[in-house]
Design an enzyme around this catalytic site. Structure first.
Site, PDB file in Angstrom:
ATOM      1  N   TYR A 202       9.324  10.223  -4.090  1.00 46.34           N
ATOM      2  CA  TYR A 202       8.701   8.439  -4.172  1.00 46.34           C
ATOM      3  C   TYR A 202       9.926   8.147  -4.222  1.00 46.34           C
ATOM      4  O   TYR A 202       9.569   6.908  -3.228  1.00 46.34           O
ATOM      5  CB  TYR A 202       8.147   8.584  -5.490  1.00 46.34           C
ATOM      6  CG  TYR A 202       7.728   6.606  -5.875  1.00 46.34           C
ATOM      7  CD1 TYR A 202       7.701   6.404  -4.453  1.00 46.34           C
ATOM      8  CD2 TYR A 202       8.357   6.290  -6.458  1.00 46.34           C
ATOM      9  CE1 TYR A 202       6.856   5.039  -5.229  1.00 46.34           C
ATOM     10  CE2 TYR A 202       8.219   4.834  -7.070  1.00 46.34           C
ATOM     11  CZ  TYR A 202       7.258   3.965  -6.096  1.00 46.34           C
ATOM     12  OH  TYR A 202       7.050   2.898  -5.716  1.00 46.34           O
TER      13      TYR A 202
ATOM     14  N   ALA B 238       0.509  -1.171  -0.273  1.00 48.72           N
ATOM     15  CA  ALA B 238       0.270   0.010   0.222  1.00 48.72           C
ATOM     16  C   ALA B 238       0.966   1.366  -0.589  1.00 48.72           C
ATOM     17  O   ALA B 238       1.856   1.870   1.176  1.00 48.72           O
ATOM     18  CB  ALA B 238      -0.924   0.074   1.557  1.00 48.72           C
TER      19      ALA B 238
HETATM   20  N1  UFG Z   1       5.489   8.335 -20.298  1.00 45.89           N
HETATM   21  C1  UFG Z   1       5.538   8.721 -22.214  1.00 45.89           C
HETATM   22  N2  UFG Z   1       4.451   9.197 -21.837  1.00 45.89           N
HETATM   23  C2  UFG Z   1       3.525   8.773 -20.971  1.00 45.89           C
HETATM   24  C3  UFG Z   1       3.137   8.141 -19.878  1.00 45.89           C
HETATM   25  C4  UFG Z   1       4.777   7.525 -19.422  1.00 45.89           C
HETATM   26  O1  UFG Z   1       6.252   9.164 -22.435  1.00 45.89           O
HETATM   27  O2  UFG Z   1       2.087   9.259 -21.205  1.00 45.89           O
HETATM   28  C5  UFG Z   1       7.008   8.359 -19.816  1.00 45.89           C
HETATM   29  C6  UFG Z   1       8.132   8.173 -18.961  1.00 45.89           C
HETATM   30  O3  UFG Z   1       7.859   9.615 -19.083  1.00 45.89           O
HETATM   31  C7  UFG Z   1       8.856   6.868 -18.958  1.00 45.89           C
HETATM   32  C8  UFG Z   1       8.348   5.604 -19.254  1.00 45.89           C
HETATM   33  O4  UFG Z   1       7.210   6.249 -20.031  1.00 45.89           O
HETATM   34  O5  UFG Z   1       9.836   7.743 -19.452  1.00 45.89           O
HETATM   35  C9  UFG Z   1       7.813   4.847 -17.336  1.00 45.89           C
HETATM   36  O6  UFG Z   1       7.284   5.380 -16.892  1.00 45.89           O
HETATM   37  P1  UFG Z   1       5.796   5.228 -16.199  1.00 45.89           P
HETATM   38  O7  UFG Z   1       4.741   6.499 -15.403  1.00 45.89           O
HETATM   39  O8  UFG Z   1       5.241   3.944 -17.041  1.00 45.89           O
HETATM   40  O9  UFG Z   1       6.848   4.941 -15.346  1.00 45.89           O
HETATM   41  P2  UFG Z   1       7.736   5.051 -14.474  1.00 45.89           P
HETATM   42  O10 UFG Z   1       9.403   4.871 -14.883  1.00 45.89           O
HETATM   43  O11 UFG Z   1       7.841   6.503 -14.334  1.00 45.89           O
HETATM   44  O12 UFG Z   1       7.795   4.654 -12.652  1.00 45.89           O
HETATM   45  C10 UFG Z   1       7.089   3.191 -12.499  1.00 45.89           C
HETATM   46  C11 UFG Z   1       6.303   3.463 -11.136  1.00 45.89           C
HETATM   47  C12 UFG Z   1       7.453   3.645 -10.280  1.00 45.89           C
HETATM   48  C13 UFG Z   1       8.514   2.911 -10.201  1.00 45.89           C
HETATM   49  C14 UFG Z   1       9.230   2.849 -11.478  1.00 45.89           C
HETATM   50  C15 UFG Z   1      11.098   2.551 -11.293  1.00 45.89           C
HETATM   51  O13 UFG Z   1       5.331   3.755 -12.133  1.00 45.89           O
HETATM   52  O14 UFG Z   1       6.222   3.456  -9.080  1.00 45.89           O
HETATM   53  O15 UFG Z   1       8.552   2.687 -12.556  1.00 45.89           O
HETATM   54  O16 UFG Z   1      11.381   2.116 -12.272  1.00 45.89           O
HETATM   55  F1  UFG Z   1       9.301   3.543  -9.327  1.00 45.89           F
END
Ligand code: UFG
Length: 328
Positions: free
Chosen positions: A141, A74
């Site tokens: 985070y 959570a």
């Molecule tokens: N991205 C886009 N467009 C979008 C959404 C995301 O270009 O509409 C890109 C982001 O900038 C990033 C990649 O896609 O470069 C992945 O983004 P996500 O939001 O899917 O995932 P994050 O890497 O930001 O984060 C995820 C989890 C976190 C964790 C992290 C670990 O949400 O909890 O992976 O790498 F910490």
């Protein structure tokens, strides 16, 4: 074993709860349903609707159900959100985790699994990222998870609480056609890309295309949620031999553009994309070395191919275009 799973109505927590049930454990899911879904809680699990900010409820739950282990999912989990609302993370995430740890100690629960994150490594000095890379969280985070890892370190020293912290890279894919990712609002790349394929959104906006990466877009290590779940089952068993931390990923990176291209192939849909501004807090490249968990626990990803990860998510999204809504 009797295992309390906080966040067991969420995407990763419910998948792990289901695997725990399948491997013969008694599962108690504790969730406030602020992000999770009642329909995602495995049928065989006992469900407690409660909030970790309320210590009385947490204490009461532990006294009543007497778990032998706790898995703590959570959490607020969004890098971008944490840059805009830091106290949701630096205060609430930390407070909820510490409340749970305090109750665990007071009720003699001596096994604790923490859902941690690759965002501990904001600017990694080397890739792939092993457990010895310097921790320098990329956002509030990541920092909140690091604080909880340190709290566990000290509770192991002082109270004999044995723990595992599993640092997930990018969890993705669906655990089955009827168990998948459903966030509101959705911010994750793969589900958004698939919502475009389904016609629920017009386009995918690429957050930044001038990073120092081969095609200018961010590179991430996508790991199937079922492979993550298996790591939890193995880590729980291993706690008898002491505390541990593991980085968990496939060890391969894909750029945002590569993810979109793969989704186009898997779905056969056009998926319009457009370049936009970078999202604050996004590190350019995160790729895991999971050699340690492979060597220690014999873990290995079974669903590592990006096509399979996206394919499983596509099946879930097609069957449940509105996620868990209407499911029971
Ligand atoms: N991205 C886009 N467009 C979008 C959404 C995301 O270009 O509409 C890109 C982001 O900038 C990033 C990649 O896609 O470069 C992945 O983004 P996500 O939001 O899917 O995932 P994050 O890497 O930001 O984060 C995820 C989890 C976190 C964790 C992290 C670990 O949400 O909890 O992976 O790498 F910490």
């Amino acid at each position: 074993m009797r295992v309390l799973v906080t966040g067991g109505a969420g995407y990763i927590g419910s998948t792990v709860a289901q695997r725990l049930v399948e491997t013969g454990n008694d599962v108690i899911v504790f969730d406030n349903l602020s992000q999770g879904h009642r329909a995602a809680v495995p049928e065989a699990a006992t469900f407690v609707h409660g909030d970790l900010t309320n210590r009385e409820v947490v204490d009461h739950t532990l006294a009543e159900h007497r778990p032998q282990a706790i898995m703590h999912f959570a959490s607020h989990t969004l890098v971008g959100e944490s840059m805009e609302e830091p106290f949701l993370y630096l205060d609430e995430n930390v407070r909820c985790g510490v409340n749970l740890m305090r109750s665990a100690v007071e009720h003699d629960v001596d096994r604790f699994l923490l859902s941690s994150t690759a965002n501990l490594f904001g600017t990694p000095e080397r890739i792939p990222i092993d457990e010895n890379v310097t921790i320098d969280p990329g956002s509030p985070y990541g920092e909140s998870k690091f604080i909880l890892e340190r709290a566990l370190h000290w509770l192991d020293e002082t109270e004999g609480l044995t723990y595992a912290a599993l640092r997930y890279f990018n969890a993705a894919g669906a655990a089955g056609p009827d168990r998948g990712e459903d966030h509101d609002p959705e911010t994750h790349l793969i589900p958004i890309v698939l919502e475009v394929a389904l016609g629920q959104r017009e386009k995918i906006v690429i957050f930044g295309d001038e990073y120092d990466t081969p095609d200018g877009t961010c590179v991430r290590d996508y790991i199937h949620v079922l492979d993550l779940a298996q790591a939890h089952i193995l880590a729980l068993d291993a706690l008898d031999d002491g505390s541990r931390v593991y980085n968990l990923g496939n060890g391969e990176g894909y750029s945002v553009r590569e993810v979109i291209d793969t989704a186009r192939r898997v779905t056969g849909c056009e998926i319009p994309a457009e370049e936009g501004d970078p999202r604050p807090g996004d590190p350019p490249v995160l790729i895991a070395s999971s050699d340690k968990i492979r060597a220690d626990l014999g873990w290995a990803p079974e669903h590592g191919a990006l096509e399979d990860i996206i394919g499983s998510a596509w099946e879930w999204h097609q069957r449940h275009p509105n996620g868990y809504q209407g499911m029971s």
